[in-house]
Each structure stands twice: as structure tokens, then as C-alpha cells.
Design a protein around this motif. Structure first.
Motif, short mmCIF file in Angstrom:
data_model
loop_
_atom_site.label_atom_id
_atom_site.label_comp_id
_atom_site.label_asym_id
_atom_site.label_seq_id
_atom_site.Cartn_x
_atom_site.Cartn_y
_atom_site.Cartn_z
N ASN A 151 0.84 -1.21 0.00
CA ASN A 151 0.00 0.00 0.00
C ASN A 151 0.88 1.26 0.00
OD1 ASN A 151 0.85 -0.58 2.66
ND2 ASN A 151 -0.89 0.49 3.58
N VAL A 152 1.50 1.49 -1.13
CA VAL A 152 2.43 2.62 -1.29
C VAL A 152 1.65 3.91 -1.56
CG1 VAL A 152 4.33 3.52 -2.68
CG2 VAL A 152 4.19 1.07 -2.21
N ASN A 153 2.13 4.99 -0.96
CA ASN A 153 1.60 6.32 -1.27
C ASN A 153 2.74 7.33 -1.16
OD1 ASN A 153 1.81 7.22 1.54
ND2 ASN A 153 0.00 5.93 1.91
N ASN A 154 2.43 8.60 -1.34
CA ASN A 154 3.47 9.64 -1.34
C ASN A 154 4.16 9.80 0.01
OD1 ASN A 154 3.01 10.25 -4.04
ND2 ASN A 154 1.48 11.83 -3.57
N ASP A 155 3.52 9.34 1.06
CA ASP A 155 4.09 9.47 2.39
C ASP A 155 4.79 8.20 2.88
OD1 ASP A 155 3.09 12.10 2.69
OD2 ASP A 155 1.12 11.30 3.25
N SER A 156 4.89 7.21 2.04
CA SER A 156 5.52 5.95 2.45
C SER A 156 6.99 6.17 2.79
CB SER A 156 5.41 4.91 1.33
OG SER A 156 4.08 4.59 1.06
N HIS A 158 11.04 5.57 3.31
CA HIS A 158 12.01 4.98 2.39
C HIS A 158 12.25 3.51 2.69
CE1 HIS A 158 12.97 8.59 0.22
NE2 HIS A 158 13.26 9.26 1.33
N TRP A 159 12.26 3.13 3.97
CA TRP A 159 12.55 1.74 4.29
C TRP A 159 11.45 0.82 3.76
CZ3 TRP A 159 8.72 -0.58 7.00
CH2 TRP A 159 7.95 0.20 7.87
N PHE A 160 10.19 1.30 3.72
CA PHE A 160 9.10 0.49 3.20
C PHE A 160 9.24 0.32 1.68
CE2 PHE A 160 4.53 0.01 1.89
CZ PHE A 160 4.33 -1.23 2.46
N ILE A 161 9.56 1.41 1.01
CA ILE A 161 9.78 1.37 -0.44
C ILE A 161 10.94 0.43 -0.76
CG2 ILE A 161 10.43 2.70 -2.48
CD1 ILE A 161 7.64 3.33 -1.47
N ASN A 162 12.04 0.55 -0.02
CA ASN A 162 13.21 -0.29 -0.27
C ASN A 162 12.92 -1.77 0.01
OD1 ASN A 162 14.77 1.89 -1.02
ND2 ASN A 162 15.59 2.22 1.04
N GLY A 163 12.10 -2.00 1.03
CA GLY A 163 11.70 -3.38 1.30
C GLY A 163 10.91 -3.98 0.15
N LEU A 164 9.99 -3.20 -0.40
CA LEU A 164 9.19 -3.69 -1.52
C LEU A 164 10.02 -3.87 -2.79
CD1 LEU A 164 5.89 -1.62 -1.10
CD2 LEU A 164 6.30 -4.02 -0.51
N LYS A 165 11.03 -3.03 -2.97
CA LYS A 165 11.92 -3.20 -4.13
C LYS A 165 12.68 -4.51 -4.03
CE LYS A 165 12.61 1.69 -5.32
NZ LYS A 165 13.58 2.82 -5.38
N LYS A 216 15.60 -0.34 11.76
CA LYS A 216 15.04 -0.68 13.07
C LYS A 216 13.77 0.13 13.35
CE LYS A 216 19.54 -1.93 15.02
NZ LYS A 216 20.53 -1.66 16.11
N GLU A 217 13.27 0.81 12.33
CA GLU A 217 12.11 1.68 12.51
C GLU A 217 10.78 0.95 12.37
OE1 GLU A 217 12.36 5.23 10.15
OE2 GLU A 217 14.56 5.17 10.15
#
Length: 222
Positions: A151-156, A158-165, A216-217
Motif C-alpha cells: 500500500n504505497v503512497n506519497n508518504d511511504s 524509504h525503508w518500506f519502499i526499499n523493502g518492496l523493491k 530498526k524503525e
């Protein structure tokens, strides 16, 4: 090669050379298998230089397997989290093998169970990883966009984006990638969707996510 590089460099390989797995590479591989077995409670066994399981089988030919002589058998008694654990710890071994310069291929077929060169416990479910030196490094596969995986959005963050990549590179049955990662505050819920071997795929993807997020976030939602 670190784990993030291993994720990008690893591709499924079905055809292998005669080069043996030995020396320090064999030792390091055994060490990782032992660590994963101890942590997971799974029965993980490495079988080297054994030709019978994948020889002359119709399913091996259909799967395009060639010269398969080394494989890892992961097994365990049925439980709610068995498939996910097989995927998670199996992929951990796969990426370690990639770091060691080996090629791999996850498979649920193409072999004769009665010919496997390992001991399987009564009523244990099994899954295999072929391993060795490929005659090539395999090919890239199709993947979903990250907004289809989470569930990506403009406020996601960086660690979440990198995890999904990193999840984009996760090998899955039939390249289906049928899972979803949901961010809620600092917690992440990973869900398997309906499909073929999706719980094993989810375990693989969760290990990739942990490597990619590298932070660790956040915590897994329980």
C-alpha cells in the motif's frame, strides 16, 4: 557480494555443469544450513553428487532440468506456519549460496521422492532447492510494480519502499508474486493471497523485505 547484491544477481538456473561443490564453499554452505535448521526446527539436508533423484524422469525433462546432482531438501511436520518457514529459511540458504558463487532453483517437482538421497521423517512435507554451478546465470523474470505489492503512497517511508523493491526480486511459483505488504504506522503485515504455494512464496518475500528495509524503525505485525 552483500545480501542486497545477491538478491539482484540471483536467478533460477535449471541446467548445471559437472563442477563439484567442495572445500570452503561446501563448508560455508553446511554451516548456513545447520544455523537455519537450528533456528527454524526444520529438517534441512544437503545432498551432493547424487544423480538418481532427477535422472530420466518425465517431470525433470518437462522442467528442463539437466545434470542435476546436488540439492537441498527442506522438510518438516505439518503446522500452520510450515510453508512460510520453508520459504523464509530456504531463501536464506539460497542467498548464501549466491554469495558463494553457486546457482539455485526452487522446485516442487521434477524429482523422484523415492530416489532422494536423504532421510525424510514420517509424514513430513518436503520442498527442494537445486544447487550447483550453472552452465549460465539464468534470466531475469517478470515482476509486479511495488504499488501492486504494498500500500504505497506519497508518504511511504524509504525503508518500506526499499523493502518492496527487494520483494520484487523474490522468486515465486510460476512468477505469481501473490502476496501483499500492508504498512500501518511502523508495523508491516504480510499476507499470502490465493494461489499455488503462496505461503512458501510469502516466506521468501518476507526475508527479501527484511533485507531491503534494513531498518530498526519497523516491526512485523503480530
Amino acid at each position: 557480494m552483500d545480501l542486497k547484491e545477491a538478491i539482484k544477481n540471483r536467478h533460477s538456473v535449471r541446467q548445471y555443469s559437472d563442477k563439484k561443490i567442495e572445500g570452503e564453499i561446501e563448508k560455508d554452505l553446511h554451516a548456513e544450513i545447520e544455523n537455519c535448521s537450528e533456528e527454524s526446527g526444520l529438517n534441512i539436508q544437503l545432498c551432493l553428487n547424487e544423480e538418481k533423484a532427477f535422472s530420466n524422469g518425465i517431470f525433470a525433462k518437462i522442467s528442463l532440468f539437466k545434470n542435476v546432482k546436488n540439492y537441498i531438501v527442506i522438510s518438516g511436520k505439518k503446522s500452520d506456519d510450515l510453508d512460510e518457514k520453508i520459504g523464509y529459511y530456504g531463501e536464506r540458504i539460497v542467498l548464501k549460496a549466491t554469495q558463494l558463487g553457486l546457482n539455485t532453483c526452487w522446485t516442487a517437482s521434477g524429482y523422484k521422492k523415492s530416489k532422494l538421497g536423504v532421510e525424510i521423517g514420517d509424514k513430513e512435507k518436503i520442498f527442494l532447492i537445486i544447487i550447483g554451478y550453472g552452465i549460465n546465470n539464468g534470466n531475469s523474470r517478470k515482476t509486479k510494480a511495488i504499488d501492486k505489492l504494498g500500500n504505497v503512497n506519497n508518504d511511504s517511508p524509504h525503508w518500506f519502499i526499499n523493502g518492496l523493491k527487494a520483494v520484487q526480486f523474490a522468486p515465486t511459483a510460476r512468477n505469481q508474486q501473490r502476496f501483499k505488504f500492508i504498512l500501518d504506522g511502523n508495523s508491516v503485515e504480510a499476507k499470502a493471497l490465493f494461489g499455488f504455494h503462496t505461503e512458501i512464496d510469502l516466506g521468501i518475500a518476507k526475508y527479501h523485505f527484511e533485507i531491503g528495509a534494513d531498518s530498526k524503525e519497523w516491526v512485523w505485525k503480530t
